[in-house]
Design an enzyme around this catalytic site. Structure first.
Site, PDB file in Angstrom:
ATOM      1  N   ASP A   3       0.880  -1.150  -0.021  1.00  0.00           N
ATOM      2  CA  ASP A   3      -0.008  -0.010   0.019  1.00  0.00           C
ATOM      3  C   ASP A   3       0.926   1.226  -0.006  1.00  0.00           C
ATOM      4  O   ASP A   3       1.635   1.343   0.675  1.00  0.00           O
ATOM      5  CB  ASP A   3      -0.804   0.103   1.149  1.00  0.00           C
ATOM      6  CG  ASP A   3      -2.306   0.966   1.117  1.00  0.00           C
ATOM      7  OD1 ASP A   3      -2.072   1.813   0.100  1.00  0.00           O
ATOM      8  OD2 ASP A   3      -2.824   1.020   1.895  1.00  0.00           O
ATOM      9  N   ASP A  36      -3.024   2.430  -6.193  1.00  0.00           N
ATOM     10  CA  ASP A  36      -2.207   2.431  -5.238  1.00  0.00           C
ATOM     11  C   ASP A  36      -1.699   1.306  -4.054  1.00  0.00           C
ATOM     12  O   ASP A  36      -0.933   1.525  -3.185  1.00  0.00           O
ATOM     13  CB  ASP A  36      -2.402   3.744  -4.378  1.00  0.00           C
ATOM     14  CG  ASP A  36      -3.515   3.589  -3.350  1.00  0.00           C
ATOM     15  OD1 ASP A  36      -4.530   3.013  -3.839  1.00  0.00           O
ATOM     16  OD2 ASP A  36      -3.515   4.557  -2.449  1.00  0.00           O
ATOM     17  N   GLU A  37      -2.616   0.257  -4.582  1.00  0.00           N
ATOM     18  CA  GLU A  37      -2.285  -0.957  -3.693  1.00  0.00           C
ATOM     19  C   GLU A  37      -2.451  -2.154  -4.322  1.00  0.00           C
ATOM     20  O   GLU A  37      -3.254  -2.173  -5.590  1.00  0.00           O
ATOM     21  CB  GLU A  37      -3.136  -0.970  -2.458  1.00  0.00           C
ATOM     22  CG  GLU A  37      -4.762  -0.946  -2.680  1.00  0.00           C
ATOM     23  CD  GLU A  37      -5.595  -1.059  -1.357  1.00  0.00           C
ATOM     24  OE1 GLU A  37      -5.241  -1.620  -0.713  1.00  0.00           O
ATOM     25  OE2 GLU A  37      -6.542  -0.090  -1.533  1.00  0.00           O
TER      26      GLU A  37
END
Length: 432
Positions: free
Chosen positions: A27, A121-122
């Protein structure tokens, strides 16, 4: 999309050879804010909020310094600035986030082909097949974090465990810029002291229900009789919470994602009480949803209306169709009927949204069971519009219903897309 502010942070500081934690959850730390700070190093260490400086806008992202004041993503900007009046507000730049996301995701692909992206984003990584060549999960995660920072200037936090649920929880506990390994035989020792809010799927209402039962930790949930959980949150919810509280999560890392819904929503620049204006916006949003459906070769069976009133009460209503559709006019007809049934025609409306769910492959007309397609005329018209917009641009064609009398301009007032409405590239969700 972590709202962690760094308090209670736990990390694994020494190497471990334990191979029972091959599921990594990576993350990016305060991703949108961190990307903006690459161009504004003078603001590093200060409370920074990403979003539009407007009372009607919401927070897209916030640095950890701002989060310590209780500022979080999706919070109204007005509330964020009351909590942290010294915060610096920076405008979001979706193209930057997509650029850095592609760089980081390519690094994940270098580690293992088993990458499950969870947005911009993860991602989950299954490194079981990489251990022999690249070392233990600790070594793989440590090298990945180093590479991300060296090549982008950004930081990420990683949790490693035997299941996806525990790995994701571990990454949130390790934030910011940390690594936490949870070997399989230490799973319950890690889980049970943690608050019930750490359980996947426990939102505000469910948390309140569990707290009223005296359940404050995940260990409390694990010790509670299954019947108690079922009575409190239903059969499916009770069984899920019971399994997660014991660290059981059978889901594997999957490399393909299936879009479950397509939707658009918008926040008005000022509250709207005119039902004509609401209907006009429903038509515009329905057309946008239909264009995305057709572009993806999908159609959907359930149409969903979302309304948010001036006091932030959110209303969601849906209607399931006899046959799936990809037509804007059909979507609008159904969502308008749902809107009329709400009885909210003269309330002050802050936000309106349209979504289509239960997606299936193929055009809606191909599923008709009759001898003819009742929507044939509309299908031909919308197909023609698709072709013309592809050739001349989407701004060249607008349904007549969306034109204001007298000026020929589209009839909408808004501050811009709400956090849920993706821009042209669906890889940027607009909220971290």
């Amino acid at each position: 999309m972590s709202k962690q502010d760094g308090s209670g942070r736990l990390v694994t500081s020494h190497p471990t050879d334990d191979a029972t934690a091959p599921i990594l959850h990576v993350d990016m730390d305060a991703f949108f804010a961190s990307v903006e700070l690459l161009d504004r190093p003078d603001l590093v260490g200060q409370p920074v909020v990403i979003g539009h400086r407007s009372e009607r806008s919401v927070v897209t992202a916030a640095t950890y310094e701002a989060r310590k004041y209780g500022v979080n993503s999706a919070m109204p900007m007005a509330i964020a600035l009351r909590r942290c009046p010294q915060a610096v507000v920076l405008e979001p730049h979706g193209e930057k986030y997509r650029h850095y996301s592609s760089i980081v995701m390519s690094m994940f692909d270098d580690v293992t082909p088993m990458v499950e992206r969870l947005g911009i984003d993860e991602a989950f990584l299954d490194v079981s097949g990489s251990i022999r060549l690249m070392g233990s999960p600790f070594e793989i995660a440590t090298e990945l974090r180093r590479r991300v920072h060296d090549e982008t200037g950004l930081h990420c936090s990683i949790g490693a465990a035997s299941t996806k649920f525990v790995a994701k929880l571990a990454s949130s506990v390790a934030k910011p810029d940390g690594l936490l390994i949870v070997p399989h035989d230490e799973t319950l020792g890690f889980l049970h002291p943690r608050p019930i809010s750490g359980l996947w799927g426990v939102g505000g209402k469910t948390e309140e229900t569990l707290l009223n039962l005296g359940l404050r930790t995940i260990g409390d949930v694990a010790a509670a009789p299954l019947d108690t959980l079922v009575r409190a949150v239903g059969p499916a919810g009770g069984a899920k919470l019971h399994a997660l509280s014991w660290g059981r999560d059978p889901r594997s890392v999957t490399t393909t994602t299936e879009e479950k819904s397509v939707g658009h929503e918008v926040t008005f620049s000022s509250d709207v009480t005119d039902p004509v204006e609401i209907r006009r916006e429903l038509l515009r949003l329905s057309d946008k949803v239909a264009v995305r459906l057709r572009a993806a070769g999908m159609s959907g069976r359930t149409v969903v209306l979302k309304l948010r009133t001036t006091d932030f009460v959110t209303i969601t209503r849906s209607k399931t169709l006899a046959e799936p559709t990809d037509l804007g006019r059909r979507i609008y007809d159904e969502v308008r009927s749902v809107y009329e049934a709400t009885g909210k025609q003269h309330e002050r409306i802050r936000l309106v949204g349209v979504r289509v769910e239960q997606l299936v492959a193929g055009a809606g007309g191909g599923f008709s069971l009759g001898l003819w397609d009742d929507d044939a005329d509309w299908r031909e018209a919308e197909s023609t519009m698709d072709a013309l917009q592809a050739k001349f641009g989407s701004a060249m064609l607008t349904p007549a219903s969306l034109l204001r009398p007298g000026n020929g301009r589209p009839g909408r007032r808004r501050t811009g897309a709400s956090p849920v409405e993706p821009p042209a590239d669906p890889g940027y969700s607009g909220v971290e």
